[in-house]
Design a protein around this motif. Structure first.
Motif, short mmCIF file in Angstrom:
data_model
loop_
_atom_site.label_atom_id
_atom_site.label_comp_id
_atom_site.label_asym_id
_atom_site.label_seq_id
_atom_site.Cartn_x
_atom_site.Cartn_y
_atom_site.Cartn_z
N ASN A 177 41.15 -88.60 -41.37
CA ASN A 177 40.25 -89.04 -40.29
C ASN A 177 40.42 -88.09 -39.11
OD1 ASN A 177 42.65 -89.83 -38.85
ND2 ASN A 177 42.70 -91.64 -40.19
N ALA A 178 39.72 -88.36 -38.01
CA ALA A 178 39.75 -87.42 -36.87
C ALA A 178 41.16 -87.28 -36.30
CB ALA A 178 38.78 -87.87 -35.80
N GLU A 179 42.01 -88.30 -36.47
CA GLU A 179 43.36 -88.26 -35.89
C GLU A 179 44.27 -87.32 -36.68
OE1 GLU A 179 41.17 -90.73 -34.09
OE2 GLU A 179 41.67 -91.32 -36.15
N VAL A 184 45.80 -81.14 -41.57
CA VAL A 184 45.38 -80.70 -42.91
C VAL A 184 44.90 -79.24 -42.85
CG1 VAL A 184 43.78 -81.16 -44.84
CG2 VAL A 184 44.73 -83.06 -43.51
N VAL A 185 44.12 -78.94 -41.81
CA VAL A 185 43.59 -77.57 -41.67
C VAL A 185 44.72 -76.61 -41.29
CG1 VAL A 185 41.96 -76.12 -40.39
CG2 VAL A 185 41.30 -78.43 -41.07
N LYS A 186 45.62 -77.07 -40.41
CA LYS A 186 46.73 -76.20 -40.00
C LYS A 186 47.67 -75.88 -41.17
CE LYS A 186 46.64 -77.07 -35.06
NZ LYS A 186 46.52 -78.35 -34.34
N THR A 208 31.57 -88.69 -37.36
CA THR A 208 31.37 -87.35 -37.93
C THR A 208 31.53 -86.28 -36.85
OG1 THR A 208 29.81 -88.24 -39.56
CG2 THR A 208 29.75 -85.85 -39.19
N LYS A 209 30.91 -86.55 -35.68
CA LYS A 209 30.99 -85.57 -34.59
C LYS A 209 32.44 -85.32 -34.21
CE LYS A 209 28.57 -86.63 -31.06
NZ LYS A 209 27.75 -86.77 -29.86
N THR A 214 37.11 -81.77 -34.15
CA THR A 214 38.55 -81.61 -34.45
C THR A 214 38.79 -80.44 -35.39
OG1 THR A 214 38.79 -83.99 -34.26
CG2 THR A 214 40.57 -82.82 -35.37
N VAL A 215 38.00 -80.36 -36.46
CA VAL A 215 38.20 -79.29 -37.45
C VAL A 215 37.85 -77.94 -36.84
CG1 VAL A 215 37.33 -78.32 -39.63
CG2 VAL A 215 37.87 -80.76 -39.46
#
Ligand SMILES: C=C1C=NC(C(F)(F)F)=NC1=N
Ligand SMILES: [Mg+2]
Length: 219
Positions: A177-179, A184-186, A208-209, A214-215
């Motif tokens: 989720n946004a939190e 995950v990306v890092k 979604t926004k 965040t990503v």
């Protein structure tokens, strides 16, 4: 048609929304419209589990979603059902380890996008050798969506795959989720895939926004 480039695939994996009719309480088409408005970069039709549509109803529903995705120029991926993907001329297919082998599916779908779920280094290497364009790695966090999910692994597998030289486009899945998306990306994923964080959100558009912002902040 040619195979999608790694660079384009990484872009598509940024915010990858996966959904079926039984993952949401509101009208599924309304949820998908809001997710597209919110900026999802890829969509996967995953009609599976309790109450999932089958046969003609499933085909018609998939076609409706595909036409909405087309309006937003977001590629439409079909989970598991290779025949449905071909019948709809979908943009690609996602398969798991228990589905048809990736090399057989690659033969059937030509240059369409092929995604494979992997749970360890060996499965990742095999998916690459058999022509996958991206791999799905998870479950990263606990998830209620997939009944038979494998054990939760955090971001350790994403990290270790990259440390072992796995360069293929990679998306994390499971309880994201946004939190927790930036973690995950890092860890080395090119993006995050979500179901519940959008499909059961109060406002799928807002949620979604949030995810997109965040990503994008950590890429
Ligand atoms: C079980 C799954 C695992 N990963 C993915 C994806 F995020 F697309 F890679 N989709 C699935 N349906
Ligand atoms: Mg499957």
């Amino acid at each position: 048609m040619v195979r999608i480039s790694n660079e384009k695939m990484r872009e598509l994996l940024r915010v990858y929304f996966i959904m079926g009719s039984n993952n949401c309480k509101k009208d599924p088409l309304e949820v998908i419209r809001e997710a597209l408005e919110g900026g999802i970069t890829l969509f996967q039709f995953r009609e599976k589990g309790k109450g999932a549509l089958t046969g003609e109803k499933k085909h018609v529903f998939a076609k409706e979603i595909q036409s909405i995705c087309k309006k937003y120029n977001v590629p439409f991926i079909v989970n598991d059902d290779v025949d449905l993907a071909i019948a709809l001329d979908a943009d690609g297919v996602h398969i798991g380890q228990e589905d048809e082998s990736a090399d057989r599916v690659r033969e059937k779908i030509g240059d369409k996008i092929l995604g494979v779920s992997v749970h360890n280094l060996e499965e990742a290497r095999k998916a690459i050798a058999q022509g996958a364009d991206y791999i799905g790695v998870g479950p990263v966090f606990p998830t209620k969506t997939k009944e038979d999910a494998k054990e939760v692994q955090g971001t350790s597998l994403i990290l270790s795959l990259r440390q072992n030289g796995i360069q293929i486009p990679m998306v994390g899945i499971g309880g994201i989720n946004a939190e927790n998306a930036s973690e995950v990306v890092k860890a080395g994923a090119d993006g995050v895939s979500v179901i519940t964080a959008i499909s059961l959100a109060e406002s799928p558009f807002e949620s979604t926004k949030q995810l997109v912002m965040t990503v994008n902040e950590c890429l």
